[in-house]
Design an enzyme around this catalytic site. Structure first.
Site, mmCIF file in Angstrom:
data_model
loop_
_atom_site.group_PDB
_atom_site.id
_atom_site.type_symbol
_atom_site.label_atom_id
_atom_site.label_comp_id
_atom_site.label_asym_id
_atom_site.label_seq_id
_atom_site.Cartn_x
_atom_site.Cartn_y
_atom_site.Cartn_z
ATOM 1 N N GLY A 232 0.790 -1.215 0.000
ATOM 2 C CA GLY A 232 0.000 0.000 0.000
ATOM 3 C C GLY A 232 0.822 1.265 0.000
ATOM 4 N N HIS A 291 7.670 -8.458 2.776
ATOM 5 C CA HIS A 291 7.734 -7.089 2.248
ATOM 6 C C HIS A 291 8.676 -6.967 1.050
ATOM 7 C CE1 HIS A 291 5.473 -6.231 5.720
ATOM 8 N NE2 HIS A 291 6.443 -5.922 6.550
#
Length: 568
Positions: A232, A291
């Site tokens: 995001g 990530h």
């Protein structure tokens, strides 16, 4: 259309509402959407946890976190800010207690209250018959995901269309459960039900598959939104546009022009009281396997296949496009061989075990890792991808970048994904003055100082996101929660994608924890003794262990045969 949800009813249930994640991330993100007018007017937010609290006690405990978050945004489309805005939002927040996270009778009571409020809105709406959507945010540990999912399935569904699904690989082939593919179990009036689940999604491949199996007993893949907040972030989402929205970038984005690709994540502080949690996972599980690997897939993926609309409406086409993006990411992960110890350097900062929450004072948990991966596709043949992450390093920074084989001058440090989002390109120009010596310089685009970006709108004219109030870069959680409401599954992790990522790292993690070096005797750390292999030590607020710094330099520079073992 894709934005119909904004005129429909919405009930949000935050399971684990009294925990840190809910107070620091989930509720502030909901507040940010509320402040920007991006939640339906009649939204209700329900907190559920095991602590005994009244609505007012819950609101009082939540208020300081919300006030702190409004200091970051400072703006509201509702004509107010600060305490006034927070108080208005808190009036929509309620709290209910259960004996456990899977306490079915407590969920029955909660859903009955939700339904009464939905019926009240139906009575107030012109013509009645308003759709009501329900979003469940699971801010709880993974070991209770199944309990929560089972209770939600049993109590919160008004009508079921199609069940089943789940398991490894079900995401790419999961049939559409309703006309739009956005959820097979529905609420009154045909609204959707969606679940947001937080990492960690297991510790390795077996636990990942077990967790997916538990969830798939109750919900098909189309209901589940596995949130990785990195997807995001503004600059991570911009990788897509930068790569595929600029023709010139496509001509340079391959192994013939790029020597190496680096994705790095640095924190300038240690565990600071969270060591007990971190010590169970380590830097590879906590940051690299999720990530940084997600950023790698966006950097390495091929353009997603184009699909013909075939008479589909915008919502169906958006669903298909999201799945094509996730298919392209899965293809990257399938092309990466499992990591071996010779591809890794591990480190641990001095004083890590002094954290009072860490019980094992001889812990070998890594707080630093430099990992080399290879993407075995024609585009990236022979190009090493470096994932570097560490705590207690010299700066706080997350960045991605590449080292070009084209000019001979060294490339600059990777441009930051955070903080201070920017894009930087290294180029050769003539030196100023009478001479003609080439010098290396950077072309920089800084998000914070660019008027073109500050004044750019977001969303189309018919979108609830249109208008000046949405021009600033939102928090990653805020952006992803809005994506859940819009049914945009592209920035969420699919079950087969998750399994493929664990296949890459599980052999390495098991080898490290079992004290083995399953790569011709080459090691990742200082070795010695039984049990887990010791990582290299490094000073706090340094660049990391010297062995890791040297390994990164040599691999990024394209030195042939560079291995972790060569630094021992």
């Amino acid at each position: 259309s894709r934005e119909d949800w904004h005129s429909e009813g919405l009930s949000v249930v935050v399971v684990g509402a009294s925990g840190d994640l809910a107070k620091k991330k989930t509720y502030p993100s909901l507040l940010a959407l509320f402040a920007s007018g991006l939640l339906p007017p009649g939204v209700s937010v329900w907190g559920y946890a095991r602590s005994g609290k009244t609505d007012e006690e819950f609101r009082d405990g939540l208020r300081p976190y919300l006030l702190k978050s409004t200091g970051k945004s400072g703006r509201s489309s509702r004509g107010g800010g600060g305490s006034k805005l927070v108080d208005e939002f808190l009036l929509r927040c309620r709290y209910r207690r259960g004996k456990s996270y899977g306490d079915v009778p407590s969920y029955v009571s909660l859903v009955e209250e939700m339904r009464r409020r939905e019926d009240e809105r139906d009575g107030r709406a012109a013509g009645g018959g308003v759709k009501h959507n329900r979003l469940f945010y699971l801010a709880v540990p993974p070991d209770v995901f199944g309990d929560v999912a089972g209770a939600v399935r049993e109590t919160a569904m008004e009508r079921e269309l199609v069940g089943g699904g789940g398991g490894e690989g079900s995401g790419s082939g999961d049939p559409a459960d309703d006309a739009s593919g956005h959820g097979g179990t529905q609420t009154k009036g045909g609204g959707w039900v969606r679940l947001v689940v937080e990492k960690p999604f297991g510790r390795d491949l077996p636990t990942c598959l077990s967790l997916s199996s538990v969830l798939s007993r109750h919900f098909s893949e189309s209901h589940l939104y596995r949130i990785d907040h990195y997807l995001g972030k503004e600059m991570v989402q911009n990788l897509w546009t930068f790569r595929f929205g600029n023709d010139w970038a496509g001509h340079l984005w391959h192994g013939g022009a790029i020597r190496s690709v680096t994705v790095e994540w640095k924190e300038d502080f240690g565990t600071e009281g969270r060591g007990g949690y971190f010590d169970r996972y380590g830097i590879v599980r906590d940051v690299i396997q999720n990530h940084l690997l997600q950023v790698l897939t966006l950097l390495a993926m091929e353009p997603p296949a184009l699909g013909a609309s075939g008479g589909k409406d915008g919502e169906e086409e958006g669903h298909d496009a999201a799945e094509r993006v996730r298919d392209a990411k899965v293809a990257v992960l399938k092309s990466i061989p499992p990591v071996t110890p010779s591809d890794v350097i591990l480190g641990q900062y001095e004083g890590y075990a002094d954290d009072p929450t860490i019980q094992d004072k001889e812990t070998a948990c890594p707080t630093y890792a430099a990992v080399r991966l290879h993407v075995n596709t024609p585009r990236w043949e022979g190009v090493p991808f470096l994932l570097v992450a560490g705590k207690a390093l010299e700066e706080e920074r997350a960045a991605s970048g590449y080292d070009s084989v084209l000019p001979p001058a060294p490339s600059p440090p990777p441009p930051p994904l955070q903080p201070g989002e920017s894009i930087s390109l290294s180029t050769q120009i003539k030196s100023p003055g009478f001479g003609a010596r080439p010098v290396s310089t950077s072309l920089n685009l800084d998000y914070a100082s660019s008027p073109d970006l500050r004044n750019a709108g977001d969303g189309g004219d018919d979108s609830p996101m249109a208008g000046p109030r949405h021009q600033s870069s939102p928090d990653a959680y805020t952006r992803l929660l809005l994506d859940v409401l819009r049914g945009n599954r592209a920035p969420f992790v699919r079950d087969d994608e998750l399994a493929e990522s664990w296949k890459i790292f599980t052999p390495l993690l098991h080898a490290i924890e079992n004290g083995r070096d399953d790569a011709e005797g080459e090691g990742t750390g200082t070795g010695g003794g039984g049990g887990a292999r010791r990582p290299f030590a490094y000073e706090m607020n340094s660049a990391g262990p010297a062995e890791g710094v040297d390994f990164v330099r040599r691999v990024a520079g394209g030195e042939e045969g560079a291995t972790a073992a060569a630094t021992i």
